[in-house]
Design a protein around this motif. Structure first.
Motif, PDB file in Angstrom:
ATOM      1  N   GLU A  45      57.006  11.069-102.669  1.00  0.00           N
ATOM      2  CA  GLU A  45      58.222  11.745-101.779  1.00  0.00           C
ATOM      3  C   GLU A  45      58.769  10.783-101.041  1.00  0.00           C
ATOM      4  O   GLU A  45      60.105  10.669-100.736  1.00  0.00           O
ATOM      5  CB  GLU A  45      57.791  12.897-100.754  1.00  0.00           C
ATOM      6  CG  GLU A  45      57.851  14.367-101.150  1.00  0.00           C
ATOM      7  CD  GLU A  45      57.450  15.191-100.050  1.00  0.00           C
ATOM      8  OE1 GLU A  45      56.741  16.174-100.435  1.00  0.00           O
ATOM      9  OE2 GLU A  45      57.342  14.808 -99.042  1.00  0.00           O
ATOM     10  N   THR A  46      57.916   9.760-100.272  1.00  0.00           N
ATOM     11  CA  THR A  46      58.546   8.991 -99.315  1.00  0.00           C
ATOM     12  C   THR A  46      58.706   7.449 -99.565  1.00  0.00           C
ATOM     13  O   THR A  46      59.593   6.890 -99.154  1.00  0.00           O
ATOM     14  CB  THR A  46      57.799   8.952 -98.139  1.00  0.00           C
ATOM     15  OG1 THR A  46      56.622   8.087 -98.391  1.00  0.00           O
ATOM     16  CG2 THR A  46      57.156  10.237 -97.445  1.00  0.00           C
ATOM     17  N   ILE A  48      56.920   5.360 -99.256  1.00  0.00           N
ATOM     18  CA  ILE A  48      56.577   4.553 -98.257  1.00  0.00           C
ATOM     19  C   ILE A  48      54.977   4.012 -98.609  1.00  0.00           C
ATOM     20  O   ILE A  48      54.383   4.754 -98.904  1.00  0.00           O
ATOM     21  CB  ILE A  48      56.853   5.215 -96.820  1.00  0.00           C
ATOM     22  CG1 ILE A  48      58.228   5.371 -96.545  1.00  0.00           C
ATOM     23  CG2 ILE A  48      55.996   4.268 -95.921  1.00  0.00           C
ATOM     24  CD1 ILE A  48      58.246   5.985 -95.376  1.00  0.00           C
ATOM     25  N   ILE A  64      58.868  -0.071 -97.418  1.00  0.00           N
ATOM     26  CA  ILE A  64      59.555   0.937 -98.231  1.00  0.00           C
ATOM     27  C   ILE A  64      60.301   0.033 -99.280  1.00  0.00           C
ATOM     28  O   ILE A  64      60.742  -1.131 -99.162  1.00  0.00           O
ATOM     29  CB  ILE A  64      60.529   1.653 -97.491  1.00  0.00           C
ATOM     30  CG1 ILE A  64      60.961   2.918 -98.231  1.00  0.00           C
ATOM     31  CG2 ILE A  64      61.725   0.802 -96.818  1.00  0.00           C
ATOM     32  CD1 ILE A  64      61.833   3.874 -97.259  1.00  0.00           C
ATOM     33  N   ALA A  68      65.404   3.207-102.093  1.00  0.00           N
ATOM     34  CA  ALA A  68      65.075   4.451-101.633  1.00  0.00           C
ATOM     35  C   ALA A  68      66.115   4.730-100.650  1.00  0.00           C
ATOM     36  O   ALA A  68      66.287   5.720-100.309  1.00  0.00           O
ATOM     37  CB  ALA A  68      63.590   4.676-101.144  1.00  0.00           C
ATOM     38  N   ILE A  69      66.685   3.548 -99.783  1.00  0.00           N
ATOM     39  CA  ILE A  69      67.399   3.712 -98.571  1.00  0.00           C
ATOM     40  C   ILE A  69      68.855   3.069 -98.792  1.00  0.00           C
ATOM     41  O   ILE A  69      69.733   3.255 -98.110  1.00  0.00           O
ATOM     42  CB  ILE A  69      66.761   3.152 -97.381  1.00  0.00           C
ATOM     43  CG1 ILE A  69      66.360   1.759 -97.529  1.00  0.00           C
ATOM     44  CG2 ILE A  69      65.689   4.242 -96.881  1.00  0.00           C
ATOM     45  CD1 ILE A  69      65.785   1.147 -96.300  1.00  0.00           C
ATOM     46  N   ILE A 141      67.467   3.549 -91.150  1.00  0.00           N
ATOM     47  CA  ILE A 141      67.127   4.115 -92.169  1.00  0.00           C
ATOM     48  C   ILE A 141      67.697   5.643 -92.037  1.00  0.00           C
ATOM     49  O   ILE A 141      68.143   6.243 -92.957  1.00  0.00           O
ATOM     50  CB  ILE A 141      65.703   4.319 -92.461  1.00  0.00           C
ATOM     51  CG1 ILE A 141      65.085   2.631 -92.756  1.00  0.00           C
ATOM     52  CG2 ILE A 141      65.302   5.188 -93.685  1.00  0.00           C
ATOM     53  CD1 ILE A 141      63.697   2.882 -93.012  1.00  0.00           C
ATOM     54  N   VAL A 145      69.888   7.700 -94.744  1.00  0.00           N
ATOM     55  CA  VAL A 145      69.361   8.739 -95.410  1.00  0.00           C
ATOM     56  C   VAL A 145      70.166   9.987 -95.140  1.00  0.00           C
ATOM     57  O   VAL A 145      70.563  10.787 -96.049  1.00  0.00           O
ATOM     58  CB  VAL A 145      67.816   9.181 -95.069  1.00  0.00           C
ATOM     59  CG1 VAL A 145      67.376  10.615 -95.567  1.00  0.00           C
ATOM     60  CG2 VAL A 145      66.840   8.105 -95.710  1.00  0.00           C
TER      61      VAL A 145
END
Lengths: 154, 72
Positions: A45-46, A48, A64, A68-69, A141, A145
């Motif tokens: 999910e994350t 991270i 991370i 993703a970001i 972040i 997001v």
């Protein structure tokens, strides 16, 4: 080998999962052996994980996947700086950004200026300061997001 | 700190494989050349310090719950 970690207790790790950072990481040059740890449940999910020193349990940073970001993260750096990683093709390289996670969630940031670069083939890593003028040390972040969620909702 | 005076084009040798040369002096700005092996990183001090501080913050500042909720 057994590794004492900051957040996952004592863990048994395959020796071939240990990463060698010949120059350590900036500010912690004496610590050269690390492992990437993550909680299987939340990781998907994350995205991270943790860069955990296997030499010093207290030295662990949340990291991370930049994509993703920042989906178009394109760090510019001299190839020479990747020499400590050994032979590599672009697809062998894994980029991870150190995150700062204060109690105010809107202030979570990632260091886009100095990514950790890991060669999956040789299990070696470095932290490189990239040339891009527009990648800050504290990239927010939370804001990114939110923007991504808004775009997805369009 | 060791202080040495150099003129333009003069150098300083550090260890046995690092050489620092004064390339140009223009008013208050000094252009410095550094010859060092690839294994030695060379940074402007303020950038190095900024990254060092950021790494330290990443190690110490961790509110776990925030990590889990970031993408929700």
């Amino acid at each position: 080998m057994k590794v004492v970690t900051k957040f996952f207790g004592e863990v048994e790790l395959d020796d071939n999962k240990i990463l060698d950072f010949p120059n350590g990481i900036i500010g912690f040059e004496d610590f050269k052996k690390y492992a990437i740890m993550y909680d299987e449940e939340s990781q998907s999910e994350t995205r991270i994980s943790w860069l955990q020193s296997v030499e010093e349990p207290a030295l662990a940073l949340p990291v991370i996947d930049p994509l993703a970001i920042l989906p178009d993260y394109a760090p510019m750096l001299e190839d020479e700086l990747l020499k400590p990683l050994g032979e590599s093709e672009d697809e062998d390289l894994l980029f991870l950004l150190a995150m700062t996670v204060p109690s105010d969630m809107t202030k979570v940031t990632a260091n886009t200026k100095a990514p950790f670069i890991i060669n999956a083939k040789t299990c070696k890593g470095v932290q490189i300061i990239v040339d891009n003028a527009d990648y800050p040390v504290k990239f927010n972040i939370y804001e990114s997001v939110q923007r991504m969620k808004e775009k997805a909702g369009e | 700190m060791l202080a040495l005076s150099r003129k333009v084009n003069e150098s300083i040798v550090i260890g046995n494989n690092i050489e620092v040369t004064i390339l140009e002096v223009k008013g208050e700005q000094v252009k410095i050349g550094v010859k060092a092996p690839k294994s030695v990183s060379v940074y402007r001090e303020e950038v190095y310090t900024q990254i060092k501080e950021a790494n330290k913050e990443a190690v110490s500042d961790v509110a776990q719950e925030n990590l889990k909720n970031l993408f929700k």
